[in-house]
Write an enzyme that holds these catalytic residues in place. Structure first.
Site: not given
Ligand SMILES: Cc1cc2nc3c(=O)[nH]c(=O)nc-3n(C[C@H](O)[C@H](O)[C@H](O)COP(=O)(O)OP(=O)(O)OC[C@H]3O[C@@H](n4cnc5c(N)ncnc54)[C@H](O)[C@@H]3O)c2cc1C
Length: 402
Positions: A141-142, A259, A386
């Site tokens: 849960g992050y 790894e 990104e």
């Molecule tokens: C299949 C799957 C499983 C997952 N499982 C888990 C899980 O078990 N637990 C959990 O906690 N999370 C999980 N996640 C979440 C995942 O960690 C996030 O989706 C990911 O970190 C991106 O965050 P966001 O979806 O909020 O997108 P955002 O951070 O809102 O990004 C939206 C867009 O903005 C761009 N962007 C954001 N910041 C920047 C920057 N600084 N510079 C340039 N571009 C930027 C991104 O690249 C993206 O295109 C999962 C995601 C997927 C797809």
């Protein structure tokens, strides 16, 4: 560069292959062969009411547990395999080649290493064995609706009340929360501190604790893979804090010495390509007639990229074997693997022409189509493309931020 195994490595690889040949349940062999293995198949099967699925999950876990390969990267004193990076690499490579499902989920990959580094002796004794024994699986849960790439902005609150914390807020994209028994989470414990310094790492022993709602999110494939998780006055014991209060950001980033070559991604790409070439060879659904001129060149490009990806993986594992810590190099491998797997999946759909419009039946075209859709999240999960490019540009190339 000579990448051949040493004698010891050859022997170890042989042991892994023997285990796979003798013990990988038929259910998983068949799923791997037909390309129908869902992600987290083992976690699903572990909670299945189907005797065959349940048996496969149990048998495969038992086979790995006998070798202490459920958690190959954990130190042996905690029941792990205590394997070095190169042995982990070989193990992961062979498992990926066979298509075997991963066992243990986020408990093995994330919570275990975190507890080994930051947990109290009581916490280690209480929580590590059930992870290894597959009695308890954990969800991570992050992420939150407003906090993904910028995770440190998370707002789920935990307020101390006597011997307990009271949790309120929401997590999202929580993989396998619907099959998990428990959940670890990053929560805000000091809203007034700078954002990285007001976060704590906590464990929620029972995902069915009153006040928790797990709501399915159905992905583009139509599968129930991840969830939203809501917390409404959820009470957990204060002793479930891992590490120091308000230091959870640093606790949550623990990786242990595992790894980081992403060899599984490289193997997956090579496997996809081999299967595609095989189908072209069979002229399945007229594939070979379509593979002329530009499309033929495109497949050759994918082959070059797949081989390049292997070189990235080898580079990283050679760094780790030399005691170096890959940083932007691991980002490069993740970025290249995920984007290559997407390109490869697209190329495969082109090979099948209009047959690729089929979602089911019509194999093999539909299998490649489903894979094309399954690859969409590859460039989002575990750090978006990104974000990886930012890491490579700033940490790797020394370019300015922003
Ligand atoms: C299949 C799957 C499983 C997952 N499982 C888990 C899980 O078990 N637990 C959990 O906690 N999370 C999980 N996640 C979440 C995942 O960690 C996030 O989706 C990911 O970190 C991106 O965050 P966001 O979806 O909020 O997108 P955002 O951070 O809102 O990004 C939206 C867009 O903005 C761009 N962007 C954001 N910041 C920047 C920057 N600084 N510079 C340039 N571009 C930027 C991104 O690249 C993206 O295109 C999962 C995601 C997927 C797809």
């Amino acid at each position: 560069m000579d990448w051949r195994d040493t004698e010891d490595q050859q022997r170890f690889r042989g042991d892994v292959r023997t285990l796979i040949t003798e013990r990988l349940p038929e259910r998983y062999v068949e799923m791997a062969r037909s390309g129908s293995m869902p992600e987290r198949a083992w976690e699903n099967d572990r909670k299945s009411h189907d005797a065959d699925a349940l048996g496969a999950a149990r048998d495969w876990h038992a086979a790995l547990a006998e070798q202490r390969w459920v958690a190959p990267h954990w130190p042996s004193e905690y029941g792990g395999g205590g394997l070095g990076p190169m042995e982990q690499f070989i193990l992961n490579q062979e498992l990926a080649e066979s298509g075997a499902p991963a066992v243990g989920g986020s408990g093995v990959q994330m919570l275990g290493p975190t507890l080994i580094m930051h947990g109290s002796e009581e916490q280690k004794a209480q929580y590590l064995p059930p992870i290894l024994d597959a009695e308890v699986t954990w969800a991570q849960g992050y992420s939150e609706p407003g906090s993904g790439s910028d995770l440190a902005s998370l707002t789920t609150r935990a307020v101390r009340d006597g011997d307990e914390f009271v949790l309120n807020g929401q997590k999202i994209w929580t993989s396998a929360a619907h099959t998990a028994d428990a959940m670890f989470a990053l929560v805000r414990t000091d809203p007034d501190a700078p954002k990285h310094r007001g976060i704590s790492f906590v464990m929620i022993d029972d995902i069915h604790t009153p006040g928790i709602t797990v709501r399915p999110l159905i992905n583009i494939n139509g599968d129930h893979y991840f969830n939203e998780v809501f917390f409404e006055d959820v009470r957990i014991p204060a002793r479930n804090l891992v590490g120091e209060l308000n230091r959870g950001w640093y606790v949550g980033m623990t990786l242990l010495d595992f790894e980081r070559s992403n060899i599984a991604g490289a193997v997956a790409a090579r496997r996809q390509l081999r299967q595609l070439i095989e189908q072209i060879g069979n002229n399945a659904q007229g594939a070979s007639e379509r593979v002329r001129g530009p499309l033929r060149n495109e497949i050759a490009e994918r082959w070059i990229e797949t081989e390049t990806l292997f070189q990235f993986s080898f580079r990283i594992i050679s760094m780790q074997t030399a005691g170096l810590v890959p940083n932007y190099e691991a980002s490069t491998a993740k970025l290249f693997a995920s984007e290559l797997n997407q390109r490869l999946a697209l190329t495969a759909t082109r090979v099948f022409g209009l047959h690729a419009n089929h979602w089911s039946g019509a194999a093999p075209a539909s299998t490649f189509t489903r894979n094309y859709i399954a690859m969409v999240p590859a460039t989002i999960r575990g750090g978006t493309s990104e974000v990886q490019r930012n890491v490579i540009a700033t940490r790797g190339l020394g370019l300015p931020r922003g």
